[in-house]
Design a protein around this motif. Structure first.
Motif, PDB file in Angstrom:
ATOM      1  N   ALA A  12      -3.675  19.287  -2.730  1.00  0.00           N
ATOM      2  CA  ALA A  12      -2.606  19.321  -3.709  1.00  0.00           C
ATOM      3  C   ALA A  12      -1.271  19.175  -2.973  1.00  0.00           C
ATOM      4  CB  ALA A  12      -2.639  20.642  -4.469  1.00  0.00           C
ATOM      5  N   GLY A  13      -0.452  18.264  -3.453  1.00  0.00           N
ATOM      6  CA  GLY A  13       0.821  18.045  -2.779  1.00  0.00           C
ATOM      7  C   GLY A  13       0.826  16.744  -2.008  1.00  0.00           C
ATOM      8  N   GLY A  14       1.901  16.517  -1.302  1.00  0.00           N
ATOM      9  CA  GLY A  14       2.107  15.242  -0.635  1.00  0.00           C
ATOM     10  C   GLY A  14       1.378  15.113   0.683  1.00  0.00           C
ATOM     11  N   SER A  15       1.026  13.866   0.991  1.00  0.00           N
ATOM     12  CA  SER A  15       0.429  13.564   2.294  1.00  0.00           C
ATOM     13  C   SER A  15       0.914  12.221   2.818  1.00  0.00           C
ATOM     14  CB  SER A  15      -1.105  13.555   2.187  1.00  0.00           C
ATOM     15  OG  SER A  15      -1.528  12.557   1.277  1.00  0.00           O
ATOM     16  N   GLY A  16       1.710  11.523   2.033  1.00  0.00           N
ATOM     17  CA  GLY A  16       2.166  10.189   2.410  1.00  0.00           C
ATOM     18  C   GLY A  16       1.616   9.098   1.510  1.00  0.00           C
ATOM     19  N   LYS A  17       1.145   9.477   0.307  1.00  0.00           N
ATOM     20  CA  LYS A  17       0.561   8.491  -0.597  1.00  0.00           C
ATOM     21  C   LYS A  17       1.587   7.449  -1.043  1.00  0.00           C
ATOM     22  CE  LYS A  17      -0.747  11.484  -3.658  1.00  0.00           C
ATOM     23  NZ  LYS A  17      -0.315  12.729  -2.984  1.00  0.00           N
ATOM     24  N   THR A  18       2.807   7.872  -1.340  1.00  0.00           N
ATOM     25  CA  THR A  18       3.785   6.927  -1.877  1.00  0.00           C
ATOM     26  C   THR A  18       4.157   5.846  -0.872  1.00  0.00           C
ATOM     27  OG1 THR A  18       4.640   8.590  -3.419  1.00  0.00           O
ATOM     28  CG2 THR A  18       6.052   6.706  -2.944  1.00  0.00           C
ATOM     29  N   PRO A  19       4.499   6.174   0.395  1.00  0.00           N
ATOM     30  CA  PRO A  19       4.749   5.079   1.339  1.00  0.00           C
ATOM     31  C   PRO A  19       3.537   4.198   1.563  1.00  0.00           C
ATOM     32  CG  PRO A  19       5.197   7.237   2.354  1.00  0.00           C
ATOM     33  CD  PRO A  19       4.813   7.492   0.947  1.00  0.00           C
ATOM     34  N   MET A  20       2.327   4.794   1.516  1.00  0.00           N
ATOM     35  CA  MET A  20       1.110   4.004   1.656  1.00  0.00           C
ATOM     36  C   MET A  20       0.968   3.042   0.481  1.00  0.00           C
ATOM     37  SD  MET A  20      -1.773   3.451   3.369  1.00  0.00           S
ATOM     38  CE  MET A  20      -2.079   1.767   2.814  1.00  0.00           C
ATOM     39  N   THR A  21       1.239   3.525  -0.725  1.00  0.00           N
ATOM     40  CA  THR A  21       1.138   2.680  -1.909  1.00  0.00           C
ATOM     41  C   THR A  21       2.127   1.530  -1.843  1.00  0.00           C
ATOM     42  OG1 THR A  21       0.348   4.513  -3.282  1.00  0.00           O
ATOM     43  CG2 THR A  21       1.391   2.668  -4.426  1.00  0.00           C
ATOM     44  N   ILE A  22       3.350   1.806  -1.447  1.00  0.00           N
ATOM     45  CA  ILE A  22       4.374   0.763  -1.341  1.00  0.00           C
ATOM     46  C   ILE A  22       3.968  -0.280  -0.312  1.00  0.00           C
ATOM     47  CG2 ILE A  22       6.755   0.312  -0.620  1.00  0.00           C
ATOM     48  CD1 ILE A  22       7.455   3.079  -1.853  1.00  0.00           C
ATOM     49  N   ALA A  23       3.489   0.164   0.842  1.00  0.00           N
ATOM     50  CA  ALA A  23       3.064  -0.775   1.879  1.00  0.00           C
ATOM     51  C   ALA A  23       1.884  -1.616   1.400  1.00  0.00           C
ATOM     52  CB  ALA A  23       2.692  -0.017   3.153  1.00  0.00           C
ATOM     53  N   LEU A  24       0.949  -0.997   0.676  1.00  0.00           N
ATOM     54  CA  LEU A  24      -0.212  -1.710   0.166  1.00  0.00           C
ATOM     55  C   LEU A  24       0.201  -2.768  -0.845  1.00  0.00           C
ATOM     56  CD1 LEU A  24      -3.269  -2.083  -0.215  1.00  0.00           C
ATOM     57  CD2 LEU A  24      -3.221  -0.145  -1.805  1.00  0.00           C
ATOM     58  N   VAL A  25       1.073  -2.415  -1.760  1.00  0.00           N
ATOM     59  CA  VAL A  25       1.533  -3.374  -2.762  1.00  0.00           C
ATOM     60  C   VAL A  25       2.195  -4.570  -2.088  1.00  0.00           C
ATOM     61  CG1 VAL A  25       3.257  -3.714  -4.575  1.00  0.00           C
ATOM     62  CG2 VAL A  25       1.739  -1.733  -4.656  1.00  0.00           C
ATOM     63  N   GLU A  26       3.039  -4.310  -1.112  1.00  0.00           N
ATOM     64  CA  GLU A  26       3.745  -5.405  -0.438  1.00  0.00           C
ATOM     65  C   GLU A  26       2.775  -6.306   0.313  1.00  0.00           C
ATOM     66  OE1 GLU A  26       6.600  -3.226   1.826  1.00  0.00           O
ATOM     67  OE2 GLU A  26       8.065  -3.176   0.174  1.00  0.00           O
ATOM     68  N   ARG A  27       1.758  -5.723   0.952  1.00  0.00           N
ATOM     69  CA  ARG A  27       0.792  -6.538   1.687  1.00  0.00           C
ATOM     70  C   ARG A  27      -0.088  -7.355   0.728  1.00  0.00           C
ATOM     71  NH1 ARG A  27      -1.030  -7.658   6.975  1.00  0.00           N
ATOM     72  NH2 ARG A  27       0.983  -6.717   7.485  1.00  0.00           N
ATOM     73  N   LEU A  28      -0.486  -6.759  -0.389  1.00  0.00           N
ATOM     74  CA  LEU A  28      -1.286  -7.497  -1.370  1.00  0.00           C
ATOM     75  C   LEU A  28      -0.493  -8.679  -1.926  1.00  0.00           C
ATOM     76  CD1 LEU A  28      -2.920  -4.536  -3.342  1.00  0.00           C
ATOM     77  CD2 LEU A  28      -4.111  -6.163  -1.841  1.00  0.00           C
TER      78      LEU A  28
END
Length: 339
Positions: A61-77
């Motif tokens: 529960a709580g943050g682990s770095g999901k948002t920067p990972m999601t942003i990086a994934l979207v940009e790479r896709l």
């Protein structure tokens, strides 16, 4: 003025959780385990939107770095030729039962702080809905050919093609107990079934990914004035005292990053997803104020002239992206989109 991270001290400290929390943890574990088993056996049915689904999530529960990972994934896709969209619950938003499209200018109280940040950074369609299946289908109807589900590891009703677990490299799984005795939503072994396990090492050179884990480094971007104007390099604050504001899962990670750039930090930690009021941000001294990007989207209306948003860019090994893209269908073999 510091409010702390908003989690019990025994989650990540050496103190044992109280007996009542351990009892409730057992009940929670039994119920969530039963739910996982019902989906595994097909007694509860998962739904697929008709295009590839990549889930980014964590076990705590709580943050682990999901948002920067999601942003990086979207940009790479997108760079690989896909048309991605992001499905999210939009934690903590008002009118949580009402689905909504989120854009860069959406009020974070209505869209959620993380979805607004993702929309602002990527420009892709972002749909918030407690029903992630409905959100994914709405994205497909809008023309997306791949859905990234932010914080959806436990949303088993949405069938997925790839799962990415993001792990906080400093805190990992805390005391190893399930909620509420510890921070875990699911047992640590659940991560072994994910296709990729990403360890958020931040900017800490002493942290390293273990076997089966991919390292993710977080690099700070320039400091951008919340009231408009030219950004400043973070190095411009080296040797200066600043107020640092972080209402994220692990505020100390942000403070440590700033200290690593030679900045003298006056820390102000708030709970994750905190809704700021003017009184929260009266610090009593006229120093520059540096905020995480996630907090900045909620504080623009309260900002003074020397308030700056410090963005974060996630970096992963190129081999990670090669492996991830290799697991997705080729452009010529993509499944037909669901009506």
């Amino acid at each position: 003025m510091s409010r702390g991270s908003g989690v019990p001290g025994y989650w990540y400290g050496g103190k044992a959780p109280p007996p009542h929390a351990r009892l409730l943890s057992g009940v929670y574990g039994a119920l969530t385990g039963l739910r996982r088993d019902l989906y595994r056996r097909g007694l509860l049915r998962a739904r697929h939107p008709g295009c590839p689904v990549v889930v980014v999530g964590n076990l705590v529960a709580g943050g682990s770095g999901k948002t920067p990972m999601t942003i990086a994934l979207v940009e790479r896709l997108r760079a690989a030729g896909w048309t991605p969209g992001v499905a999210s619950r939009g934690y903590g938003r008002a009118e949580a039962g009402r689905p909504a499209w989120v854009e860069a200018g959406t009020d974070p109280a209505l869209g959620g702080d993380e979805p607004v940040l993702i929309a602002a950074r990527t420009g892709v369609p972002v749909r918030v809905d407690a029903d992630r299946v409905a959100a994914a289908r709405d994205l497909v109807a809008r023309g997306c050919d791949i859905v990234v589900c932010d914080d959806g590891l436990q949303h088993y009703r949405l069938a997925r093609d790839l799962e990415i677990e993001v792990i906080d490299g400093r805190r990992r799984y805390g005391n190893g107990h399930l909620l509420p005795a510890g921070p875990l939503r699911e047992p640590p072994g659940r991560g072994e079934s994910c296709h990729f396990r990403v360890l958020n090492v931040g900017s800490d050179p002493d942290l390293s990914a273990g076997f089966g884990e991919w390292p993710m480094w977080l690099e700070p971007a320039d400091a951008r004035p919340l009231t408009g104007g030219r950004p400043r390099p973070l190095a411009a604050y080296s040797g200066q005292r600043v107020h640092a504001v972080a209402g994220i899962g692990d505020p100390e990670r942000f403070f440590s990053m700033l200290r690593g750039h030679g900045i003298a930090v006056v820390p102000h930690a708030f709970p994750d997803h905190h809704r700021y009021q003017a009184d929260d941000l009266r610090f009593g001294s006229d120093l520059p104020v540096l905020l995480t990007e996630k907090d900045a989207v909620k504080c623009a209306a309260l900002a003074g002239e020397r308030w700056y948003s410090v963005g974060i860019d996630a970096r992963l090994p190129e081999a990670f992206w090669v492996a991830l893209l290799g697991r997705l269908p080729t452009r010529s073999s993509r499944p037909a989109q669901a009506p």
